[in-house]
Design an enzyme around this catalytic site. Structure first.
Site, PDB file in Angstrom:
ATOM      1  N   LYS A 151     -77.570   9.548   6.018  1.00  0.00           N
ATOM      2  CA  LYS A 151     -76.560   8.726   6.301  1.00  0.00           C
ATOM      3  C   LYS A 151     -75.281   9.122   5.923  1.00  0.00           C
ATOM      4  O   LYS A 151     -74.448  10.140   4.678  1.00  0.00           O
ATOM      5  CB  LYS A 151     -76.466   7.534   5.142  1.00  0.00           C
ATOM      6  CG  LYS A 151     -75.521   6.420   5.493  1.00  0.00           C
ATOM      7  CD  LYS A 151     -76.099   5.310   4.329  1.00  0.00           C
ATOM      8  CE  LYS A 151     -74.687   4.522   4.177  1.00  0.00           C
ATOM      9  NZ  LYS A 151     -74.316   2.873   3.637  1.00  0.00           N
TER      10      LYS A 151
ATOM     11  N   ARG B   7     -77.936   1.382   7.918  1.00  0.00           N
ATOM     12  CA  ARG B   7     -79.393   0.720   8.571  1.00  0.00           C
ATOM     13  C   ARG B   7     -78.780   1.407   9.996  1.00  0.00           C
ATOM     14  O   ARG B   7     -80.187   1.101  10.524  1.00  0.00           O
ATOM     15  CB  ARG B   7     -79.766  -0.188   8.016  1.00  0.00           C
ATOM     16  CG  ARG B   7     -78.814  -1.419   8.377  1.00  0.00           C
ATOM     17  CD  ARG B   7     -79.123  -2.798   7.233  1.00  0.00           C
ATOM     18  NE  ARG B   7     -78.947  -2.530   6.379  1.00  0.00           N
ATOM     19  CZ  ARG B   7     -78.370  -3.179   6.051  1.00  0.00           C
ATOM     20  NH1 ARG B   7     -80.030  -4.458   5.875  1.00  0.00           N
ATOM     21  NH2 ARG B   7     -78.776  -3.387   3.853  1.00  0.00           N
TER      22      ARG B   7
ATOM     23  N   ASP C 206     -70.425   7.590   0.282  1.00  0.00           N
ATOM     24  CA  ASP C 206     -71.445   7.271   1.707  1.00  0.00           C
ATOM     25  C   ASP C 206     -71.749   7.386   2.840  1.00  0.00           C
ATOM     26  O   ASP C 206     -72.763   7.896   3.352  1.00  0.00           O
ATOM     27  CB  ASP C 206     -70.556   5.769   2.398  1.00  0.00           C
ATOM     28  CG  ASP C 206     -71.491   4.546   2.287  1.00  0.00           C
ATOM     29  OD1 ASP C 206     -72.744   4.893   1.498  1.00  0.00           O
ATOM     30  OD2 ASP C 206     -70.986   4.098   3.164  1.00  0.00           O
TER      31      ASP C 206
ATOM     32  N   LYS D 165     -64.814  -4.647   2.406  1.00  0.00           N
ATOM     33  CA  LYS D 165     -64.658  -4.482   0.969  1.00  0.00           C
ATOM     34  C   LYS D 165     -64.059  -5.005   0.284  1.00  0.00           C
ATOM     35  O   LYS D 165     -62.393  -4.815   0.691  1.00  0.00           O
ATOM     36  CB  LYS D 165     -65.977  -3.618   0.303  1.00  0.00           C
ATOM     37  CG  LYS D 165     -66.654  -3.373   0.910  1.00  0.00           C
ATOM     38  CD  LYS D 165     -67.287  -1.879   0.046  1.00  0.00           C
ATOM     39  CE  LYS D 165     -68.456  -1.015   0.404  1.00  0.00           C
ATOM     40  NZ  LYS D 165     -69.737  -1.763   0.255  1.00  0.00           N
TER      41      LYS D 165
HETATM   42  N1  BES Z   1     -72.414   2.263   1.076  1.00  0.00           N
HETATM   43  C1  BES Z   1     -72.787   0.746   0.833  1.00  0.00           C
HETATM   44  C2  BES Z   1     -73.893   0.789  -1.173  1.00  0.00           C
HETATM   45  C3  BES Z   1     -73.483   1.372  -1.437  1.00  0.00           C
HETATM   46  C4  BES Z   1     -72.894   0.264  -2.745  1.00  0.00           C
HETATM   47  C5  BES Z   1     -73.383   2.447  -2.063  1.00  0.00           C
HETATM   48  C6  BES Z   1     -72.644   0.285  -3.624  1.00  0.00           C
HETATM   49  C7  BES Z   1     -73.253   2.885  -3.112  1.00  0.00           C
HETATM   50  C8  BES Z   1     -72.125   2.058  -4.128  1.00  0.00           C
HETATM   51  C9  BES Z   1     -73.814  -0.070   2.184  1.00  0.00           C
HETATM   52  O1  BES Z   1     -73.059   0.435   3.086  1.00  0.00           O
HETATM   53  C10 BES Z   1     -73.140  -1.331   1.884  1.00  0.00           C
HETATM   54  O2  BES Z   1     -72.376  -1.721   1.958  1.00  0.00           O
HETATM   55  N2  BES Z   1     -74.186  -2.833   1.616  1.00  0.00           N
HETATM   56  C11 BES Z   1     -73.968  -3.268   2.009  1.00  0.00           C
HETATM   57  C12 BES Z   1     -75.243  -4.538   2.224  1.00  0.00           C
HETATM   58  C13 BES Z   1     -75.123  -6.072   2.574  1.00  0.00           C
HETATM   59  C14 BES Z   1     -73.872  -5.986   3.438  1.00  0.00           C
HETATM   60  C15 BES Z   1     -77.082  -6.298   3.150  1.00  0.00           C
HETATM   61  C16 BES Z   1     -74.680  -3.803  -0.044  1.00  0.00           C
HETATM   62  O3  BES Z   1     -75.060  -3.128  -0.474  1.00  0.00           O
HETATM   63  O4  BES Z   1     -73.789  -5.018  -0.452  1.00  0.00           O
HETATM   64 ZN    ZN Z   2     -72.347   2.330   3.589  1.00  0.00          ZN
HETATM   65 MN    MN Z   3     -71.470  -1.100   3.535  1.00  0.00          MN
END
Ligand code: BES
Ligand code: ZN
Ligand code: MN
Length: 513
Positions: free
Chosen positions: A275, A361, A298, A287
């Site tokens: 990724k 994903r 990321d 966010k």
């Molecule tokens: N890159 C983030 C996940 C992440 C969070 C990595 C904190 C490192 C530290 C990912 O793209 C994300 O935002 N995931 C969401 C998914 C949700 C919207 C289903 C999450 O984990 O909140």
């Molecule tokens: Zn992400």
């Molecule tokens: Mn994200």
């Protein structure tokens, strides 16, 4: 990076800035005080055999992470002895654990920032131990200061200390093939891992998908790796709706980079998918402040895959390794993908995007399907995928999911051999229905509970029929927001690189579980 040598020299005569020795916690049966680890005999002799007592007087216990500095005894050319904690003393006849050595060497290397040269007199029983100490030194000495004022020239000034320049490993056998190979391996792996850290730490205004692809192209050329970069035009032509959909909101277009390392002696083909979101703002599902400051990390999965492919090439492993870097920047704008949009993915499946922050994903799905077309023996993807995995496993352990139990165990073993904390996680079938979409084949979000597993189930749908696959969610360990520890610096850590290299070595030996 720190220059490493194996040396048979005796410690007293060395003109170095410091001699590093090991100190362990005495086992309960004996004294409760610290014990001096093998390798430090010359230092102990110069203290008339009282070194353990001297260290105890200075407050040393032998605990992991502990550093005790003391003036070198008379007869030594070096001015300083640095005693580093190794944790519990191993059972009689057993050597020190490789990871304990790696961490102690890293702690010492960090404590020696600003010094020019040090000799490491840690307990080495075999070549693998020398490799572990070498890795610990090279990883622990890492620092990222490309953006500190005038860079290297400002070091040793207001911007902090230069990393340790030279390290000699005492007790190593410089003419022994196995010792030489162990140090060469450690050097290749640590150099590429540190490069991954640099990429992760580089601010997102300087590392966009195009810039990352250019770095990969240059390195591939240098190491005889075949490289192919799909830009927006090629991605559009190929139908990579996931990668394009995530990159749609950014002024910097997405890329899919394919790195192919091949060996004429290969019997197995391992595909690695990373990724590579160079910045994750969340997109239209933005966010909130407090959750986006570290999102340059990321792309850590892509950085790990990149490093592992280059390391495999440098080591000449007898296995074919293909790396896929799914690079995009997730930004909100008038051209961005909206919650409610449906993307047609490279596999042909349609995805309803319910949350644009579940973007990893989407890019991985296209890259997994692309990797599947070559029918490799196994695919491993690596991603900072979910906050849920951090909640589950904390900030130092990554989760391993797979469509094959034996392969998941093989990946876990590779992680253990590499010294990376990891843990197997399930893919519960009942969580799949939460991603049912009224409009498309699947939605990019499901139940909140078990979010890391839901993401794994989503990815599974984009792995080609019959292909063995594992997914590493490194959201916790990829980026260290706390202080440095062991050989791990603040910021980008290079998580999963050593596991992937170890897995490639296992694949070369025909052992993929
Ligand atoms: N890159 C983030 C996940 C992440 C969070 C990595 C904190 C490192 C530290 C990912 O793209 C994300 O935002 N995931 C969401 C998914 C949700 C919207 C289903 C999450 O984990 O909140
Ligand atoms: Zn992400
Ligand atoms: Mn994200």
């Amino acid at each position: 990076m720190t220059a490493l040598t194996l040396s048979t020299a005796a410690a007293p005569g060395l003109r170095v800035d410091a001699i590093v020795i090991g100190v362990a916690k005495g086992s309960a049966a004996k004294t409760a005080g610290p014990v001096v680890a093998p390798g430090a005999e010359a230092v102990d002799q110069a203290f008339d055999g009282r070194l353990a007592g001297v260290l105890e007087t200075l407050g040393a216990s032998g605990a992991e992470g502990e550093v005790t500095k003391l003036p070198a005894p008379s007869g030594f050319k070096a001015p300083l002895v640095v005693a580093v904690g190794l944790g519990a003393q191993p059972d009689k006849d057993a050597g020190y654990d490789a990871e304990a050595l790696r961490r102690a060497a890293g702690v010492a290397a960090r404590a020696l920032a600003g010094s020019r040269k040090a000799a490491f007199a840690l307990p080495l029983t075999d070549a693998a131990d020398a490799g572990a100490v070498a890795e610990g030194v090279l990883l622990g000495a890492y620092s990222f200061d490309a953006y500190k004022d005038t860079g290297a020239s400002a070091r040793n000034g207001k911007n902090g200390k230069a990393p340790l320049a030279e390290a000699a490993l005492l007790g190593g056998k410089p003419r022994d093939k196995a010792f030489k190979a162990a140090v060469e391996r450690a050097t290749a792996v640590a150099e590429e891992l540190n490069r991954a850290r640099d990429l992760i730490n580089t601010p997102p205004n300087d590392l966009n998908p195009e810039a990352f692809a250019a770095v990969a192209q240059a390195a591939a050329k240098e190491h005889g790796i075949k490289v192919q970069v799909l830009d927006e035009k090629a991605l559009t032509k190929g139908g990579y709706g996931g990668i394009l959909g995530v990159g749609a909101g950014s002024a910097s277009g997405p890329r899919l980079v394919k790195l192919s390392y091949t060996s004429s002696k290969a019997k197995k083909h391992l595909a690695l998918v990373g990724k590579g979101i160079t910045y994750d703002s969340g997109g239209i599902s933005l966010k909130p402040a407090g959750h986006n400051e570290t999102m340059k990390c990321d792309m850590s999965g892509a950085a790990a895959v990149f490093a592992a492919v280059v390391a495999a090439a440098r080591l000449g492993l007898e296995v074919n390794v293909t790396g896929w870097l799914a690079l995009a920047e997730n930004m909100p704008s008038g051209s961005a993908t909206r919650p409610g949009d449906v993307l047609r993915m490279f596999s042909g499946k349609t995805v309803e995007v319910l949350n644009t922050d579940a973007e990893g994903r989407l890019v991985l799905a296209d890259a997994l399907w692309a990797a599947s077309q070559e029918k490799p023996d196994a695919i491993v993807d690596v991603a900072t995928l979910t906050g849920a995995m951090m909640l589950a496993l904390g900030s130092r352990t990554f989760g391993i999911m797979a469509n094959d139990d034996a392969f998941r165990s093989a990946v876990h073993e590779a992680a253990e051999e590499a010294g990376e904390p990891a843990w197997p996680m399930p893919l519960p079938e009942h969580l799949r229905k939460g991603m049912d979409s009224a409009t498309a084949d699947i939605a990019n979000m499901g139940e909140r509970m078990g979010g890391g597993l839901v993401a794994g189930l989503f990815l599974r749908e984009f792995v080609g029929e019959g292909i063995t696959w594992a997914h590493l969610d490194i959201a916790g360990p990829a980026f260290n927001e706390g202080g440095p520890f062991g050989y791990t610096p603040k910021g980008g850590t290079g998580s999963a690189v050593r596991t992937l290299v170890r897995l490639a070595e296992r694949a070369a030996a025909g052992d993929l579980g």
